[in-house]
Design a protein around this motif. Structure first.
Motif, PDB file in Angstrom:
ATOM      1  N   PRO A 145      28.118  45.117  38.468  1.00 45.88           N
ATOM      2  CA  PRO A 145      27.833  43.702  38.186  1.00 45.88           C
ATOM      3  C   PRO A 145      28.020  42.846  39.431  1.00 45.88           C
ATOM      4  N   ILE A 146      27.073  41.974  39.678  1.00 46.67           N
ATOM      5  CA  ILE A 146      27.162  41.104  40.853  1.00 46.67           C
ATOM      6  C   ILE A 146      27.271  39.632  40.462  1.00 46.67           C
ATOM      7  N   LEU A 147      27.540  39.358  39.179  1.00 49.37           N
ATOM      8  CA  LEU A 147      27.804  37.978  38.767  1.00 49.37           C
ATOM      9  C   LEU A 147      29.074  37.916  37.920  1.00 49.37           C
ATOM     10  N   TYR A 148      29.075  38.561  36.730  1.00 46.51           N
ATOM     11  CA  TYR A 148      30.285  38.550  35.909  1.00 46.51           C
ATOM     12  C   TYR A 148      30.281  39.770  35.002  1.00 46.51           C
ATOM     13  N   ASP A 198      34.223  54.768  46.484  1.00 45.09           N
ATOM     14  CA  ASP A 198      34.263  53.516  47.242  1.00 45.09           C
ATOM     15  C   ASP A 198      33.154  52.580  46.747  1.00 45.09           C
ATOM     16  N   ARG A 199      33.515  51.290  46.596  1.00 46.63           N
ATOM     17  CA  ARG A 199      32.533  50.337  46.088  1.00 46.63           C
ATOM     18  C   ARG A 199      33.062  48.916  46.289  1.00 46.63           C
ATOM     19  N   TRP A 200      32.165  47.978  46.247  1.00 46.13           N
ATOM     20  CA  TRP A 200      32.513  46.556  46.286  1.00 46.13           C
ATOM     21  C   TRP A 200      32.659  46.039  44.857  1.00 46.13           C
ATOM     22  N   MET A 201      33.647  45.164  44.659  1.00 43.63           N
ATOM     23  CA  MET A 201      33.798  44.456  43.383  1.00 43.63           C
ATOM     24  C   MET A 201      33.698  42.964  43.680  1.00 43.63           C
ATOM     25  N   VAL A 202      32.712  42.323  43.061  1.00 44.10           N
ATOM     26  CA  VAL A 202      32.411  40.932  43.414  1.00 44.10           C
ATOM     27  C   VAL A 202      32.282  40.023  42.194  1.00 44.10           C
ATOM     28  N   ALA A 203      32.445  40.548  40.978  1.00 42.41           N
ATOM     29  CA  ALA A 203      32.183  39.756  39.774  1.00 42.41           C
ATOM     30  C   ALA A 203      33.094  38.536  39.702  1.00 42.41           C
ATOM     31  N   GLU A 204      32.502  37.407  39.302  1.00 42.43           N
ATOM     32  CA  GLU A 204      33.244  36.148  39.186  1.00 42.43           C
ATOM     33  C   GLU A 204      33.820  35.993  37.776  1.00 42.43           C
TER      34      GLU A 204
END
Length: 427
Positions: free
Chosen positions: A277-280, A310-316
Motif C-alpha cells: 500500500p502506498i496511501l493507507y 526488505d521493503r519500504w513502508m509508507v502508508a499514512e
C-alpha cells in the motif's frame, strides 16, 4: 542453470538429446529413455508435469531388495503423538546437534498436517547437516521438498544436475527426484517444507498484473551433469511415511540429458519484488506469496510459501505491522535473518513459530505501542527475511518439537501488557 518456465532441456554431451522424438528405437550414446511424471498422463496441458530423462541405466536397475530402516525424527501426516494445549507457539533457534549428521540423519519434524496418502497437506521440518552424504542417495515418494537455507551452504546433486544454495535461497526437489546432499560451507541449518499436495507453482497475480512478486525468469533449473560411477552405495526412499533402503553397485545420478517441465529448481528470495500500500491500510499477506501449492478449492491453498523481505513502508494514518487476526489457515513461520517487525524480540534467526487455525495472534506489546505512536514517515525494512508455510490444514506438533528446550513457554506473555485504551468519552 537455466530459467523456470514451461519447458527446459539440457545435455551434458553434445547430441545426447534425441531430435524430433522422445523415445527413439536407439538413443544416442547407448542411453536409455525414461519418463518421470509428476502428474497423471491425462492432466490438462497447463497442469501436465513430466520430463524425459536419457540415462546410463534405467531406474529399474537402481533397484534392489529394500528393507525398512529407522525413521529417526522424520514424521509424516497423519501423526498424532502428543497433545498440547491449544495456543500460539514459538521456539528459539535449535542448536546444531553435535556428532555426524548427514541430511537423512539430520531431519527433525516440527509439524505435520493433512494426510500424505491422500496427497493433501504438508510437514514442516528442520534440517541439521554436519557432513556430506557419501555414496548415499535419496528420493521422496511422499512429496516434493522445499529447502529454505538459513545457515551454511548446501550442494544438492540431483539427477538433473547440481543445485547450490546459500542462506536466503530456496531449492525445490520434486517428488521422486533422486538427490545427494553435500556441505559447501557448514555446519548447515535450515527449514524444509514437505509438500504432499499439488506441486508448487507461481501464484496468479490477479489485479497486480504481469510484473512484480516472483518473476518466472529468476527461477533456475540445473544444467545436466551425470555420474558414471561404479561402486557400492545406498539408496534410501521415503514411501508411505517410512524410510526404505537398498544397496546399489553404481550411482543413480546418471542422467546425461533431459527435457521437460518436471525438474528441480532454485530461487533467490532477495530477487522477490514486493508490492504494498502506498496511501493507507496494511494489505493482506497474500501479496507476499512466492509459490503456492493449489488445492481443489479455488483460492484456498494446500500451501502458500510467503516471504517478508526488505521493503519500504509508507502508508499514512495506518497501523503498519500485521493486524491482530484469527485465520482459517495455519501458519508455520521461520526467520532466516534480521528482525521481523511484528516481533522485535524473542523471534530471532533460526527460530520458528506456529499460529494454528483460528488461534489469535499479532504484534507483541512493544510492536503495538511503537507502531501506534511512531512518526509515520517512509521507513525501510532492511536486512530481514522471514517466511511462512501457510496451509489450510491444522498443523500437529510432533513429540520432538513439544519436548524441545527451546520451546518458549512464556510466548503468550508477549501480549500480557497490552492495555485497555477504550474511553467512551473520547474519540
Amino acid at each position: 542453470m537455466s530459467g523456470f518456465g514451461n519447458g527446459f532441456e539440457s545435455e551434458a554431451l553434445p547430441g545426447a538429446l534425441p531430435v524430433g522424438r522422445n523415445s527413439p528405437q536407439k538413443c544416442p550414446y547407448g542411453l536409455y529413455a525414461e519418463q518421470l511424471s509428476g502428474s497423471p498422463f491425462t492432466a490438462p496441458r497447463v497442469a501436465n508435469e513430466r520430463s524425459w530423462l536419457y540415462r546410463i541405466r534405467p531406474t529399474v536397475k537402481h533397484w534392489g531388495r529394500f528393507a525398512k530402516i529407522d525413521n529417526g525424527y522424520w514424521r509424516t501426516a497423519p501423526c498424532v503423538e502428543t497433545e498440547m494445549p491449544i495456543a500460539p507457539l514459538r521456539w528459539s533457534p535449535v542448536p546444531v546437534p553435535r556428532g555426524k549428521l548427514t541430511f537423512l540423519k539430520g531431519i527433525r519434524t516440527i509439524t505435520t498436517a493433512g494426510d500424505a496418502a491422500t496427497h493433501a497437506g504438508m510437514a514442516a521440518h528442520l534440517y541439521f547437516i554436519t557432513e556430506s552424504m557419501q555414496d548415499e542417495y535419496f528420493y521422496n515418494a511422499d512429496g516434493e521438498m522445499m529447502f529454505v537455507a538459513q545457515e551454511g551452504s548446501l550442494r544438492i546433486a540431483t539427477e538433473f544436475g547440481i543445485i547450490d544454495i546459500e542462506p536466503c535461497e530456496v531449492a525445490v526437489i520434486p517428488r521422486g527426484v533422486k538427490i545427494r546432499v553435500e556441505l559447501l560451507q557448514g555446519p548447515a541449518r535450515g527449514y524444509i517444507c514437505e509438500n504432499y499436495g499439488g506441486a508448487f507453482t507461481l501464484p496468479e497475480r490477479g489485479p497486480i498484473g504481469a510484473n512484480c512478486l516472483a518473476n518466472q525468469r529468476d527461477f533456475l533449473t540445473p544444467v545436466a551433469s551425470y555420474e558414471d560411477h561404479d561402486g557400492d552405495c545406498t539408496l534410501t526412499v521415503k514411501w508411505g511415511g517410512q524410510l526404505w533402503a537398498t544397496q546399489l553397485k553404481h550411482s543413480p545420478l546418471d542422467v546425461v540429458a533431459w527435457h521437460g517441465n518436471y525438474a528441480p529448481y532454485k530461487y533467490d528470495l532477495r530477487h522477490y519484488s514486493p508490492v504494498g500500500p502506498i496511501l493507507y491500510d496494511h494489505a493482506d499477506p497474500s501479496i507476499y506469496t512466492v509459490l503456492t501449492s493449489p488445492s481443489e478449492t479455488p483460492g484456498t491453498a494446500n500451501i502458500d510459501f510467503v516471504v517478508f523481505c526488505d521493503r519500504w513502508m509508507v502508508a499514512e494514518n495506518t497501523f503498519r505491522p500485521p493486524w491482530y487476526h484469527m485465520n482459517v489457515m495455519s501458519e508455520f513461520m521461520g526467520l532466516v535473518q534480521g528482525v521481523y517487525d511484528a516481533k522485535p524480540h524473542g523471534f530471532v534467526p533460526g527460530g520458528f513459530s506456529l499460529h494454528n487455525c483460528m488461534l489469535p495472534h499479532g504484534p507483541d506489546t512493544e510492536a503495538f505501542e511503537h507502531a501506534s505512536n511512531m512518526e509515520l514517515k517512509p521507513q525501510r525494512q532492511t536486512d530481514t527475511m522471514a517466511f511462512m508455510f501457510e496451509t489450510r490444514f491444522a498443523q500437529r506438533v510432533t513429540k520432538f518439537a513439544a519436548e524441545l528446550p527451546s520451546l518458549q513457554k512464556d510466548y503468550v506473555d508477549c501480549w500480557a501488557n497490552l492495555q485497555k485504551h477504550f474511553d467512551p468519552k473520547r474519540r
